[in-house]
Motif scaffolding. Structure first.
Motif, PDB file in Angstrom:
ATOM      1  N   THR A   7       9.880  12.388  -5.109  1.00  0.00           N
ATOM      2  CA  THR A   7       8.469  12.035  -4.942  1.00  0.00           C
ATOM      3  C   THR A   7       8.200  11.735  -3.474  1.00  0.00           C
ATOM      4  O   THR A   7       8.950  10.986  -2.843  1.00  0.00           O
ATOM      5  CB  THR A   7       8.121  10.798  -5.797  1.00  0.00           C
TER       6      THR A   7
ATOM      7  N   SER B 202       0.884  -1.172   0.000  1.00  0.00           N
ATOM      8  CA  SER B 202       0.000   0.000   0.000  1.00  0.00           C
ATOM      9  C   SER B 202       0.915   1.212   0.000  1.00  0.00           C
ATOM     10  O   SER B 202       1.730   1.380   0.913  1.00  0.00           O
ATOM     11  CB  SER B 202      -0.887   0.021   1.239  1.00  0.00           C
TER      12      SER B 202
ATOM     13  N   GLY C  92       1.266   5.521  -0.933  1.00  0.00           N
ATOM     14  CA  GLY C  92       0.770   6.829  -1.338  1.00  0.00           C
ATOM     15  C   GLY C  92       1.932   7.630  -1.896  1.00  0.00           C
ATOM     16  O   GLY C  92       2.973   7.726  -1.246  1.00  0.00           O
ATOM     17  N   LEU C  93       1.778   8.160  -3.091  1.00  0.00           N
ATOM     18  CA  LEU C  93       2.827   8.938  -3.741  1.00  0.00           C
ATOM     19  C   LEU C  93       2.335  10.359  -3.974  1.00  0.00           C
ATOM     20  O   LEU C  93       1.223  10.556  -4.484  1.00  0.00           O
ATOM     21  CB  LEU C  93       3.230   8.295  -5.061  1.00  0.00           C
ATOM     22  N   ASP C  94       3.168  11.334  -3.579  1.00  0.00           N
ATOM     23  CA  ASP C  94       2.798  12.750  -3.633  1.00  0.00           C
ATOM     24  C   ASP C  94       1.444  12.929  -2.966  1.00  0.00           C
ATOM     25  O   ASP C  94       1.267  12.500  -1.841  1.00  0.00           O
ATOM     26  CB  ASP C  94       2.854  13.286  -5.061  1.00  0.00           C
ATOM     27  N   ASP C  95       0.467  13.512  -3.645  1.00  0.00           N
ATOM     28  CA  ASP C  95      -0.839  13.756  -3.030  1.00  0.00           C
ATOM     29  C   ASP C  95      -1.901  12.765  -3.486  1.00  0.00           C
ATOM     30  O   ASP C  95      -3.092  12.991  -3.267  1.00  0.00           O
ATOM     31  CB  ASP C  95      -1.282  15.195  -3.337  1.00  0.00           C
ATOM     32  N   GLN C  96      -1.483  11.663  -4.106  1.00  0.00           N
ATOM     33  CA  GLN C  96      -2.433  10.640  -4.546  1.00  0.00           C
ATOM     34  C   GLN C  96      -2.940   9.833  -3.347  1.00  0.00           C
ATOM     35  O   GLN C  96      -2.255   9.712  -2.338  1.00  0.00           O
ATOM     36  CB  GLN C  96      -1.766   9.647  -5.507  1.00  0.00           C
ATOM     37  N   ASN C  97      -4.114   9.249  -3.499  1.00  0.00           N
ATOM     38  CA  ASN C  97      -4.597   8.270  -2.529  1.00  0.00           C
ATOM     39  C   ASN C  97      -3.707   7.040  -2.600  1.00  0.00           C
ATOM     40  O   ASN C  97      -2.992   6.829  -3.586  1.00  0.00           O
ATOM     41  CB  ASN C  97      -6.045   7.877  -2.840  1.00  0.00           C
ATOM     42  N   ASN C  98      -3.773   6.204  -1.568  1.00  0.00           N
ATOM     43  CA  ASN C  98      -3.014   4.947  -1.580  1.00  0.00           C
ATOM     44  C   ASN C  98      -3.406   4.098  -2.777  1.00  0.00           C
ATOM     45  O   ASN C  98      -4.590   4.002  -3.119  1.00  0.00           O
ATOM     46  CB  ASN C  98      -3.287   4.140  -0.312  1.00  0.00           C
ATOM     47  N   HIS C  99      -2.414   3.474  -3.386  1.00  0.00           N
ATOM     48  CA  HIS C  99      -2.629   2.448  -4.395  1.00  0.00           C
ATOM     49  C   HIS C  99      -2.052   1.161  -3.834  1.00  0.00           C
ATOM     50  O   HIS C  99      -1.151   1.187  -2.989  1.00  0.00           O
ATOM     51  CB  HIS C  99      -1.931   2.811  -5.713  1.00  0.00           C
TER      52      HIS C  99
END
Length: 104
Positions: free
Chosen positions: A80, A57, A59-66
């Protein structure tokens, strides 16, 4: 003997191993159990992250968790923001390569 040999931790105990740390690259081996991970930080180089087992799990920069399953390879650019966690019951195992090696 020409080659150098490095051993990686085996098992399910938390580990963050600096396997190779030289002027060319940094090669790390990480094992995290549920709820474990890295402190949020910015990548200090290009990061290549391979999920060996479990589910990442991130989270990169301001993205939601992938989420990424075993067999996934992520290429994460320099500078990043990263939030790396194991939010699942199965042990997470990662190989992380930083190339070129960070200079600071």
């Amino acid at each position: 003997m020409v080659e150098q040999i490095f051993k990686l931790a085996r098992g399910n105990e938390k580990a963050v191993e600096k396997v190779i740390f030289d002027e060319n690259l940094h090669y790390l081996h990480m094992v995290f159990n549920k709820g474990e991970g890295l402190p949020e930080h910015f990548s200090n180089s290009n990061v290549y992250m391979t999920v060996v087992r479990g589910k990442l799990s991130i989270g990169l920069d301001d993205q939601n968790n992938h989420e990424y399953e075993a067999g996934s390879l992520l290429k994460i650019p320099f500078q990043t923001k990263m939030n790396v966690k194991n939010l699942h019951d199965e042990t997470l195992e990662l190989i992380v390569v930083k190339a070129p090696a960070p200079t600071k």
